[in-house]
Design a protein around this motif. Structure first.
Motif, PDB file in Angstrom:
ATOM      1  N   ALA A   1       0.833  -1.211   0.000  1.00  0.00           N
ATOM      2  CA  ALA A   1       0.000   0.000   0.000  1.00  0.00           C
ATOM      3  C   ALA A   1       0.861   1.252   0.000  1.00  0.00           C
ATOM      4  N   ASN A   2       1.941   1.225   0.780  1.00  0.00           N
ATOM      5  CA  ASN A   2       2.818   2.395   0.867  1.00  0.00           C
ATOM      6  C   ASN A   2       3.563   2.652  -0.437  1.00  0.00           C
ATOM      7  N   ALA A   3       3.883   1.576  -1.181  1.00  0.00           N
ATOM      8  CA  ALA A   3       4.623   1.724  -2.441  1.00  0.00           C
ATOM      9  C   ALA A   3       3.825   2.484  -3.494  1.00  0.00           C
ATOM     10  N   ILE A   4       2.502   2.454  -3.388  1.00  0.00           N
ATOM     11  CA  ILE A   4       1.641   3.162  -4.338  1.00  0.00           C
ATOM     12  C   ILE A   4       1.949   4.659  -4.320  1.00  0.00           C
ATOM     13  N   ILE A   5       2.158   5.193  -3.141  1.00  0.00           N
ATOM     14  CA  ILE A   5       2.362   6.638  -2.974  1.00  0.00           C
ATOM     15  C   ILE A   5       3.656   7.071  -3.652  1.00  0.00           C
ATOM     16  N   ALA A   6       4.701   6.286  -3.443  1.00  0.00           N
ATOM     17  CA  ALA A   6       6.016   6.650  -3.981  1.00  0.00           C
ATOM     18  C   ALA A   6       5.988   6.782  -5.499  1.00  0.00           C
ATOM     19  N   GLY A   7       5.297   5.872  -6.176  1.00  0.00           N
ATOM     20  CA  GLY A   7       5.254   5.915  -7.635  1.00  0.00           C
ATOM     21  C   GLY A   7       4.570   7.152  -8.170  1.00  0.00           C
ATOM     22  N   ALA A   8       3.520   7.594  -7.477  1.00  0.00           N
ATOM     23  CA  ALA A   8       2.740   8.741  -7.961  1.00  0.00           C
ATOM     24  C   ALA A   8       3.505  10.049  -7.868  1.00  0.00           C
ATOM     25  N   ILE A   9       4.424  10.176  -6.914  1.00  0.00           N
ATOM     26  CA  ILE A   9       5.147  11.432  -6.730  1.00  0.00           C
ATOM     27  C   ILE A   9       6.632  11.253  -7.040  1.00  0.00           C
ATOM     28  N   SER A  10       6.911  10.298  -7.906  1.00  0.00           N
ATOM     29  CA  SER A  10       8.298   9.985  -8.267  1.00  0.00           C
ATOM     30  C   SER A  10       8.972  11.156  -8.981  1.00  0.00           C
TER      31      SER A  10
ATOM     32  N   MET B 103      -0.308  18.169  -4.089  1.00  0.00           N
ATOM     33  CA  MET B 103       0.425  19.135  -3.275  1.00  0.00           C
ATOM     34  C   MET B 103       1.905  19.227  -3.668  1.00  0.00           C
ATOM     35  N   THR B 104       2.445  18.170  -4.248  1.00  0.00           N
ATOM     36  CA  THR B 104       3.847  18.208  -4.682  1.00  0.00           C
ATOM     37  C   THR B 104       3.998  18.988  -5.980  1.00  0.00           C
ATOM     38  N   GLY B 105       2.983  18.872  -6.841  1.00  0.00           N
ATOM     39  CA  GLY B 105       3.053  19.541  -8.131  1.00  0.00           C
ATOM     40  C   GLY B 105       3.710  18.660  -9.173  1.00  0.00           C
ATOM     41  N   PRO B 106       3.562  18.993 -10.449  1.00  0.00           N
ATOM     42  CA  PRO B 106       4.123  18.166 -11.522  1.00  0.00           C
ATOM     43  C   PRO B 106       5.624  18.357 -11.686  1.00  0.00           C
ATOM     44  N   ARG B 107       6.238  17.403 -12.355  1.00  0.00           N
ATOM     45  CA  ARG B 107       7.647  17.535 -12.714  1.00  0.00           C
ATOM     46  C   ARG B 107       7.808  18.686 -13.708  1.00  0.00           C
ATOM     47  N   ILE B 108       8.941  19.321 -13.671  1.00  0.00           N
ATOM     48  CA  ILE B 108       9.213  20.428 -14.596  1.00  0.00           C
ATOM     49  C   ILE B 108       9.158  19.907 -16.037  1.00  0.00           C
ATOM     50  N   GLY B 109       8.365  20.559 -16.858  1.00  0.00           N
ATOM     51  CA  GLY B 109       8.244  20.172 -18.253  1.00  0.00           C
ATOM     52  C   GLY B 109       7.108  19.222 -18.555  1.00  0.00           C
ATOM     53  N   ARG B 110       6.426  18.718 -17.512  1.00  0.00           N
ATOM     54  CA  ARG B 110       5.335  17.751 -17.748  1.00  0.00           C
ATOM     55  C   ARG B 110       4.113  18.426 -18.369  1.00  0.00           C
ATOM     56  N   PHE B 111       3.826  19.636 -17.927  1.00  0.00           N
ATOM     57  CA  PHE B 111       2.701  20.387 -18.486  1.00  0.00           C
ATOM     58  C   PHE B 111       3.211  21.736 -18.994  1.00  0.00           C
ATOM     59  N   THR B 112       2.920  22.017 -20.256  1.00  0.00           N
ATOM     60  CA  THR B 112       3.355  23.265 -20.874  1.00  0.00           C
ATOM     61  C   THR B 112       2.126  24.059 -21.323  1.00  0.00           C
ATOM     62  N   GLU B 113       2.362  25.242 -21.856  1.00  0.00           N
ATOM     63  CA  GLU B 113       1.252  26.065 -22.336  1.00  0.00           C
ATOM     64  C   GLU B 113       0.479  25.388 -23.469  1.00  0.00           C
TER      65      GLU B 113
ATOM     66  N   MET C  86      -8.657   9.069   5.030  1.00  0.00           N
ATOM     67  CA  MET C  86      -7.369   9.098   4.342  1.00  0.00           C
ATOM     68  C   MET C  86      -7.077  10.463   3.728  1.00  0.00           C
ATOM     69  N   THR C  87      -8.112  11.162   3.278  1.00  0.00           N
ATOM     70  CA  THR C  87      -7.895  12.526   2.764  1.00  0.00           C
ATOM     71  C   THR C  87      -7.403  13.444   3.872  1.00  0.00           C
ATOM     72  N   LEU C  88      -8.025  13.322   5.044  1.00  0.00           N
ATOM     73  CA  LEU C  88      -7.575  14.095   6.200  1.00  0.00           C
ATOM     74  C   LEU C  88      -6.117  13.777   6.515  1.00  0.00           C
ATOM     75  N   GLY C  89      -5.808  12.484   6.553  1.00  0.00           N
ATOM     76  CA  GLY C  89      -4.435  12.076   6.864  1.00  0.00           C
ATOM     77  C   GLY C  89      -3.435  12.587   5.849  1.00  0.00           C
ATOM     78  N   ALA C  90      -3.789  12.496   4.568  1.00  0.00           N
ATOM     79  CA  ALA C  90      -2.877  12.943   3.514  1.00  0.00           C
ATOM     80  C   ALA C  90      -2.676  14.452   3.555  1.00  0.00           C
ATOM     81  N   MET C  91      -3.753  15.192   3.787  1.00  0.00           N
ATOM     82  CA  MET C  91      -3.641  16.654   3.835  1.00  0.00           C
ATOM     83  C   MET C  91      -2.782  17.100   5.009  1.00  0.00           C
ATOM     84  N   VAL C  92      -2.947  16.436   6.155  1.00  0.00           N
ATOM     85  CA  VAL C  92      -2.122  16.768   7.317  1.00  0.00           C
ATOM     86  C   VAL C  92      -0.655  16.436   7.038  1.00  0.00           C
TER      87      VAL C  92
END
Length: 466
Positions: free
Chosen positions: A144-153, A228-238, A427-433
């Motif tokens: 379950a914890n490994a899921i988080i790491a992949g999303a904000i890699s 909350m982390t935001g995208p990688r630089i260059g992932r989204f452009t104009e 879980m939303t509360l936990g993640a936001m905190v």
């Protein structure tokens, strides 16, 4: 007379051979071996998560991803040992018993005399269920914890990964486990009455292998973390979303196969091998296979017909994993043909979620939010619709209701709605905190100049190699 240790050992061995093993002792032995084997499979999921993440991100990230995932596995074991397991599965007595959180098993230090009907080499055993249960639940929690790491890699700091692991495995995830899988949890299908105040739902939640407990919990943290982390630089452009280069389709494919292999520990591994449950475990493996295959095949057809796309490894991998996630809740309750339908629906759902996350400018290199969050939610409701009476009676307690499509009424659907809203809120509360504190402390995201320089040098090195 020879009183050496060897002689004593031979005497004990002869006495053992002269004795006999009761059916209860045999069942306990078989169940322990089976659960440990399932846990080894679940632990192998870490190889799949790591290979998939390395393959889906840029080559410069490979070393840091592998090292980080190993470190989080180590830290997670300490967190689970200190408090995680106790909060998840520790059951209390008297005033300590409650349906919200476990209260015993901290540091695995509390023991009790071994009962006469327990076939153990020890004179004392842990007060919690068993050592094999602790180990199995740790491997599941690590998944379950490994899921988080992949999303904000590729943009979260190492300290950020460590802190959210402590919060997630140490408190927020174990509470959900207690709600749904503990015998005292208020959402549990295996609820054993101890206080009428905690019997708040008519029938327990059908989440046999964790569509909600594992994947929606981890997916919610991944969703909020990516936001909350935001995208990688260059992932989204104009001009719109830009696909950053993946380093290895081969690793993506191998990672998916590793995950599929380890997944049988999550699904078939939940059933004890004795007491007639071996048939449930065997059928569950077939249902798991068909859900993954149904999702993977429809994903390929969608790519081929709708997008005129050549074979896309990441897309097929996403489809297969969406089927696996969606079937976890009802894997012991549905028929194989229904698993194909559930998996096929998951293929459509995951495609929609991938598009939706891009619309929200959520950067998710491995499509973790779409796969685990989106399809985990679908899996809970799919189970409440397609679970048959025969399968439910075989795998769950006698008072468990079955799916609405088979005349079971709306009880399972109602419980699913309640459970989903409760887990999402918690879980939303936990993640936001968790991520809010990291962001305020400046420990969430790596510095922009470091990120830019790291990948600039990596690109230069790759170009020189060519």
């Amino acid at each position: 007379m020879d009183s050496s240790p060897a002689s004593s050992g031979h005497f004990a061995a002869r006495k053992l051979l002269q004795s006999f093993v009761t059916s209860d002792e045999f069942s306990q032995t078989v169940d322990t071996i089976y659960q440990l084997s399932a846990a080894f499979l679940v632990l192998f999921l870490q190889a799949g998560f790591t290979a998939l993440e390395v393959g889906a991100t840029r080559p410069a990230s490979a070393k840091s991803i592998v090292g980080r995932n190993l470190l989080l596995l180590v830290i997670g074991a300490f967190v689970w040992w200190f408090v995680g397991f106790a909060f998840a599965q520790g059951t209390g007595e008297g005033e300590n018993a409650n349906g919200f959180i476990g209260v015993e098993g901290f540091l695995t230090h509390k023991y009790q005399p071994t009962p006469e009907d327990n076939f153990s080499a020890y004179s004392i055993i842990p007060s919690f269920e068993s050592w094999s249960e602790w180990f199995y639940q740790w491997t599941v929690a690590s998944a379950a914890n490994a899921i988080i790491a992949g999303a904000i890699s590729e943009r979260c700091t190492l300290s950020g990964h460590i802190i959210y692991t402590i919060f997630f495995l140490g408190f927020f995830y174990p509470v959900v486990v207690h709600w749904v899988w503990s015998t005292q949890g208020w959402l549990s299908a295996f609820f054993e009455p101890f206080d009428d105040d905690w019997k708040v739902i008519k029938t327990g939640l059908m989440d046999y292998s964790g569509s909600l407990v594992i994947f929606v919990s981890g997916g919610t943290f991944a969703f909020v973390g990516s936001l909350m982390t935001g995208p990688r630089i260059g992932r989204f452009t104009e001009s719109g979303p830009k696909e950053l280069p993946a380093s290895s389709p081969m690793l993506i494919g191998l990672g998916t196969i590793f995950l599929w292999f380890g997944w049988y520990g999550l699904t078939s591994g939940r059933a004890p091998a004795s007491q007639g449950m071996f048939d449930v475990a065997a059928k569950v493996s077939v249902v798991t296979t068909m859900a993954a295959s149904g999702a993977g095949f429809l994903t390929y057809l969608i790519d081929l017909l709708a997008y005129k796309s050549e074979l896309n490894v990441l897309s097929i991998a996403t489809g297969v994993l969406s089927g696996l996630v969606s079937i976890n809740a009802g894997v012991a309750g549905v028929e194989p043909w229904a698993a194909v339908v559930i998996g096929a629906c998951a293929a459509v759902i995951v495609k929609s979620w991938v598009a939706f996350t891009a619309l929200l400018k959520l950067d998710d290199p491995v499509n973790a939010i779409a796969i685990y969050f989106g399809c985990g939610l679908w899996g809970v409701f799919a189970a409440s619709l397609w679970a048959t009476e025969t399968n439910t009676n075989a795998a769950f307690p006698a008072d468990m209701n079955y799916g609405a499509f088979y005349g079971g009424g709306g009880d399972l659907v109602g419980t699913a709605i309640i459970g989903v809203f409760a887990v999402l809120a918690w879980m939303t509360l936990g993640a936001m905190v968790t991520f809010g504190l990291l962001k305020c402390a400046g420990s969430l995201r790596i510095q922009r100049d470091v990120e830019v320089e790291t990948y600039r040098l990596a690109d230069e090195h790759a170009n020189k190699a060519l």
